[in-house]
Design an enzyme around this catalytic site. Structure first.
Site, PDB file in Angstrom:
ATOM      1  N   GLU A 122     -10.087  -3.299  15.593  1.00  0.00           N
ATOM      2  CA  GLU A 122      -8.889  -3.912  16.203  1.00  0.00           C
ATOM      3  C   GLU A 122      -8.450  -3.203  17.479  1.00  0.00           C
ATOM      4  O   GLU A 122      -7.669  -3.741  18.242  1.00  0.00           O
ATOM      5  CB  GLU A 122      -7.692  -3.977  15.247  1.00  0.00           C
ATOM      6  CG  GLU A 122      -7.909  -4.852  14.063  1.00  0.00           C
ATOM      7  CD  GLU A 122      -6.682  -4.930  13.170  1.00  0.00           C
ATOM      8  OE1 GLU A 122      -6.535  -5.980  12.508  1.00  0.00           O
ATOM      9  OE2 GLU A 122      -5.883  -3.994  13.115  1.00  0.00           O
ATOM     10  N   ASP A 168       0.867  -1.175   0.000  1.00  0.00           N
ATOM     11  CA  ASP A 168       0.000   0.000   0.000  1.00  0.00           C
ATOM     12  C   ASP A 168       0.910   1.234   0.000  1.00  0.00           C
ATOM     13  O   ASP A 168       1.358   1.705   1.042  1.00  0.00           O
ATOM     14  CB  ASP A 168      -0.900  -0.017   1.237  1.00  0.00           C
ATOM     15  CG  ASP A 168      -1.884   1.148   1.276  1.00  0.00           C
ATOM     16  OD1 ASP A 168      -1.667   2.141   0.549  1.00  0.00           O
ATOM     17  OD2 ASP A 168      -2.861   1.081   2.054  1.00  0.00           O
ATOM     18  N   HIS A 192      -5.371   0.167   1.332  1.00  0.00           N
ATOM     19  CA  HIS A 192      -5.867  -1.169   1.689  1.00  0.00           C
ATOM     20  C   HIS A 192      -7.021  -1.096   2.690  1.00  0.00           C
ATOM     21  O   HIS A 192      -7.720  -2.086   2.901  1.00  0.00           O
ATOM     22  CB  HIS A 192      -4.726  -2.053   2.219  1.00  0.00           C
ATOM     23  CG  HIS A 192      -4.318  -1.768   3.624  1.00  0.00           C
ATOM     24  ND1 HIS A 192      -3.532  -0.698   3.976  1.00  0.00           N
ATOM     25  CD2 HIS A 192      -4.586  -2.438   4.779  1.00  0.00           C
ATOM     26  CE1 HIS A 192      -3.328  -0.717   5.281  1.00  0.00           C
ATOM     27  NE2 HIS A 192      -3.959  -1.753   5.791  1.00  0.00           N
ATOM     28  N   GLU A 228       1.465   2.364  13.320  1.00  0.00           N
ATOM     29  CA  GLU A 228       0.420   2.269  12.290  1.00  0.00           C
ATOM     30  C   GLU A 228      -0.663   1.391  12.891  1.00  0.00           C
ATOM     31  O   GLU A 228      -0.648   0.181  12.764  1.00  0.00           O
ATOM     32  CB  GLU A 228       1.001   1.684  10.998  1.00  0.00           C
ATOM     33  CG  GLU A 228       0.111   1.945   9.800  1.00  0.00           C
ATOM     34  CD  GLU A 228      -0.987   0.926   9.649  1.00  0.00           C
ATOM     35  OE1 GLU A 228      -2.001   1.008  10.403  1.00  0.00           O
ATOM     36  OE2 GLU A 228      -0.840   0.037   8.812  1.00  0.00           O
TER      37      GLU A 228
END
Length: 349
Positions: free
Chosen positions: A137, A36, A285, A128
């Site tokens: 998440e 990406d 992505h 990230e």
């Protein structure tokens, strides 16, 4: 999903963590992230634009993965980088660090961030951490934990801010799939038009669908509904990220869904650097999070769309995001719908 009539039991935290970290043990997800270019190049530029704050300093990379951000920080002049990664990809990060002859400056720590002990406080945190719809998440929780425990007062967080956006969209693919059942009789002599309602329930369900949205499908200017300052946001605030939105439609169309996306911002001396997952920007992505209404709603030029949106952890698994939207379109009455991530997205980022 519970929509099939069975309620999932709540997973304990250790099971949630195992499932999450295990999903990062395969090469595919790391290939997708490194490939990406929008993501990886923006992080690289964001780190190098802050080289004055990194040079000679100590950096903590939260959820280091293959260690690419740690290597960028070392290239930007960091004296020491602690690369913390709980999944088995940490073993590959060690090899990558060695291959790049940075083992004297980058220390890979294979453990969860919450369990580590460092020899010193850090000047910079890089991570990230973003998932689908930003908060899927819940890795931001670990960044905040690291900030509160390890970051020196006035230290730098990269990126330092996140913003969330929403807009109504049209979906011609869904429209075509729903209309398909009315065409069967003309093609085969069998009337299947009664399948349309069933198809609508199957397609326009309660899943958060992760798809690229084209600019032509967006029916209004984007509305920013929330912003997170990583220097100050608390874990308590992350349990319910909410905001209001109000927009006007561009022209005559049908609203099939809402589209949610995010940006994160890297501070810089001159102009801040923004990593955007907007449908108006090159695809990443993360694509966009699409939230389908129960039924399409026809709108005209300047039809008002307004409401409130909130993001909160799933009751079944605190790492998974749920999104609730309360909305009014034009003269219609208020509708409410809660969405969750379907199973096919639970093991990818």
């Amino acid at each position: 999903m519970s929509q099939h009539g069975t309620k999932k039991r709540k997973l304990d935290r250790s099971t949630e963590d195992y499932m999450y970290f295990d999903s990062y043990s395969d090469v595919t997800i790391h290939e997708e992230m490194i490939a990406d270019t929008v993501r990886t190049n923006t992080y690289r530029m964001g780190i190098f634009k802050n080289s004055k704050s990194i040079e000679g300093k100590v950096v903590l990379d939260v959820g280091a993965g293959t260690g690419v951000l740690s290597l960028f920080c070392a290239q930007a002049g960091a004296r020491k980088v602690y690369a913390v990664e709980a999944s088995s990809i940490a073993d590959q990060a060690v090899r990558i660090v060695k291959l790049n002859q940075m083992e004297d400056r980058i220390e890979v720590i294979k453990a969860t961030l919450e369990t580590i002990e460092l020899a010193e406080q850090v000047d910079v945190i890089v991570s990230e951490w973003m998932g689908y719809a930003l908060l899927h998440e819940s890795m931001l929780n670990s960044v905040i934990f690291a900030r509160d425990k390890w970051l020196k007062p006035g230290g730098l967080i990269l990126p330092s801010r996140a913003d969330l956006y929403i807009a109504p969209i049209n979906d011609l693919v869904v429209e075509g799939r729903l209309n398909f059942w009315s065409t069967v009789k003309g093609q085969y002599g069998v009337d299947m038009s009664c399948m349309t309602d069933f198809a609508r329930k199957c397609i326009m369900n309660k899943d958060i669908t992760v798809n690229p949205v084209t600019v032509e499908d967006v029916l209004s200017h984007p509305c920013k509904f929330a912003e997170l300052d990583l220097n100050t946001v608390t874990l308590e605030q992350l349990r319910d990220v909410r905001g209001v939105f109000s927009c006007q439609c561009f022209g005559s169309s049908s609203i099939h869904a809402f589209c949610v996306w995010f940006t994160v911002t890297f501070p810089a001396e001159e102009k801040a650097l923004v990593l955007s997952t907007s449908p108006f920007k090159p695809e990443t992505h993360w694509k966009q999070a699409v939230l389908y209404l129960d039924d399409a709603v026809d709108v005209m030029q300047d039809t008002k769309v307004e409401g409130e949106i909130s993001l909160h952890p799933s009751e079944e698994n605190s790492r998974h995001i749920c999104i609730r939207v309360d909305y009014v379109i034009g003269e219609q009455k208020k509708h409410s719908k809660t969405f969750s991530i379907p199973d096919q997205y639970l093991e990818v980022k």
